[in-house]
Design an enzyme around this catalytic site. Structure first.
Site, short mmCIF file in Angstrom:
data_model
loop_
_atom_site.label_atom_id
_atom_site.label_comp_id
_atom_site.label_asym_id
_atom_site.label_seq_id
_atom_site.Cartn_x
_atom_site.Cartn_y
_atom_site.Cartn_z
N LYS A 193 0.84 -1.19 0.00
CA LYS A 193 0.00 0.00 0.00
C LYS A 193 0.88 1.26 0.00
O LYS A 193 1.97 1.26 0.58
CB LYS A 193 -0.91 0.02 1.24
CG LYS A 193 -2.00 -1.02 1.24
CD LYS A 193 -2.86 -0.92 2.48
CE LYS A 193 -3.93 -1.99 2.50
NZ LYS A 193 -4.94 -1.79 1.43
N ARG A 247 -10.77 -10.97 -0.82
CA ARG A 247 -11.61 -11.87 -1.62
C ARG A 247 -11.03 -13.29 -1.67
O ARG A 247 -11.76 -14.25 -1.87
CB ARG A 247 -11.78 -11.31 -3.03
CG ARG A 247 -10.53 -11.19 -3.86
CD ARG A 247 -10.69 -10.23 -5.03
NE ARG A 247 -10.76 -8.84 -4.57
CZ ARG A 247 -10.95 -7.79 -5.37
NH1 ARG A 247 -11.08 -7.97 -6.68
NH2 ARG A 247 -11.01 -6.57 -4.88
#
Length: 508
Positions: free
Chosen positions: A282, A356
């Protein structure tokens, strides 16, 4: 947590640090809300005028303090804004009461006892006020300095006790409403504690231990799959995400059963105890709050325990997919292919799309029990925040009626949500030349793409919904209503309400 009690006592004779009343925004100025008649009478019926002189208008979230009238054993009157006055013969909205009670409870931090004289027309109103008080008074101070002068350094503690006036302590409906509010808010606040806990103290193993302790306390069956069991079972998604961390992943199964249940619900929660983005690191400025990436698992955990405490006639299984997403020499790389628990292969194009992957394994595991419905909860995509902002979560589903029912349940309990589509044309963007599916697709509509990915791992014929709580799960701004800064416990009340409706037979 703030202790909640019911009382029919008259306001003037009650001993407390403050008495809370409601004030609404009327057409011609502030209006004193029902429940405060005794207080208004002590001001010779001029309380609204006094409040207006002090600048009060009755707007939502407004707080005005003034000295209590002569003869009261309570020194302070706290008037809290309820927003617009309802139309004639209409009652105040439950969410307005909940928010007002939360604002007042937070304003009374440091107080030992307060009496709440807000409008109570029925047991539902009582429950809303009780929830607002318990949630609004919340504070997380486990890491504040202990020892000498700790109290001064910690600041004001939460309101210790709240008495709800106008309630009936012996009335069955009122007692039930208070018991429900207590169970739900205690577990929701436990979820907040988990979200707020630093990741160095809450890794997957530690989270699983918390779940095991709570399960034992409330008669919930628990099963924890460690890294060996996950490897043996072929949970490639959870293992792939957790492979870069020294803290090994876990899959926790919590099972609450009722002998009278006719339906079975499965709740699946994303539990990334810290998300660095993995190899797809990130950017600076996006790491500081990533301890909150397990908010979905915290919500599922809290909801299952609350359902057990309420003794609802529905079977509920909670699945907590726990991992820490870190970069290291053993981490999953962009370009790697993982074989999931379902047998499908996934090409990992971005290791920061990790939620996910863990959810996919847990969804397939939940599907093997063939529940009547599955709901997954996750801080899944920044795209959902772009679409709906920081206070509303998105709802996607493979069944329109179920999506609508969840939306109505969320709105009923005061959790802003919005139904979102799952456009089939976006599925093609996840086609992979070397695997069954990629974990990334088109950039535009990224929140919907993530939902489509998850749908691939739901068993055939099973009703499923996905709650993307990325926006409201963690409040980085100032507190508002009954919502604190930090972890919010979003989705707990929606899941509990869904379980109640299912137990009552109102969901088919």
């Amino acid at each position: 947590m703030t202790a909640l009690t019911l009382s029919t006592a008259a306001a003037p004779g009650l001993r407390a640090d403050a008495i809370v009343i409601g004030v609404a925004k009327g057409a011609d100025g502030p209006v004193v809300a029902p429940g405060a008649e005794a207080v208004d009478k002590a001001y010779d019926g001029r309380l609204a005028g006094v409040l207006e002189t002090l600048g009060a208008a009755g707007a939502e979230g407004e707080v005005t303090k003034l000295p209590a009238p002569a003869g009261f054993k309570t020194p302070v009157v706290l008037a809290v804004g309820l927003g617009a006055e309802p139309e004639k013969d209409a009652s105040y909205d439950a969410e307005a009461l909940r928010r007002a009670a939360g604002v007042a409870a937070r304003a009374l931090a440091g107080s030992k006892k307060a009496a709440f004289a807000l409008p109570l027309t029925d047991a539902a109103d009582l429950g809303a006020v009780a929830e607002g008080v318990a949630l609004g008074a919340y504070s997380f101070d486990a890491y504040k300095e202990q020892g000498k002068d700790a109290k001064a350094k910690k600041g004001k503690g939460p309101l210790v006790e709240a008495t709800l006036l106008g309630a009936k302590p012996r009335d069955a409906a009122h007692k039930a409403a208070l018991a429900r509010a207590t169970a739900v808010t205690e577990e929701l606040n436990r979820a907040r504690d988990l979200v707020n806990t630093p990741p160095n103290d809450l890794d997957p193993e530690a989270f699983a231990a918390v779940a095991q302790t709570a399960a034992k306390e409330h008669g919930i069956k628990v099963q924890v799959l460690d890294e060996k069991a996950l490897t043996k079972g072929g949970y490639g998604g959870i293992l792939g995400v957790g492979s870069g961390s020294a803290a090994a992943p876990r899959l926790v199964k919590l099972s609450y059963t009722s002998s009278k249940a006719k339906k079975h619900l499965a709740f699946v929660g994303k539990g990334i105890t810290y998300d660095s983005g993995g190899i797809s690191l990130k950017p600076a400025g996006h790491n500081e709050t990533m301890k909150c990436d397990m908010s979905g698992a915290a919500a599922v955990f809290a909801a299952v325990v609350a359902v057990a405490r309420l003794g609802l006639d529905v079977n509920v299984t909670g699945w907590l997919a726990l991992a820490e997403n870190m970069p290291s020499g053993s981490a999953t790389r962009p370009g790697d292919v993982l074989r999931m628990f379902s047998g499908k292969t996934v090409e990992v194009l971005n290791t920061d799309a990790e939620g996910r992957l863990v959810l996919a394994d847990a969804l397939w595991a939940a599907s093997q029990e063939k529940p009547d419905a599955i709901v997954d909860v996750a801080t899944l995509t920044g795209a959902m925040m772009l679409a709906l902002g920081s206070r509303t979560f998105g709802i996607m589903a493979n069944d329109d009626a179920f999506r609508s029912a969840l939306h109505e349940a969320a709105e009923e309990v005061g959790e802003p949500a919005w139904p979102m589509p799952l456009p089939d044309h976006l599925r093609k963007g996840m086609d992979s030349p070397i695997a069954d599916i990629a974990n990334m697709g088109e950039r535009m509509g990224g929140g919907l793409v993530a939902g489509l990915f998850l749908r691939e791992f739901v068993g055939e014929g099973i009703t499923w919904a996905h709650l993307d709580i990325a926006g409201p799960a963690f409040n980085e701004g100032g507190p508002f209503g009954y919502t604190p800064k930090g972890g919010t416990g979003t989705a707990v009340r929606t899941l509990v309400r869904l379980a109640e409706l299912t137990a009552e037979g109102d969901l088919g």
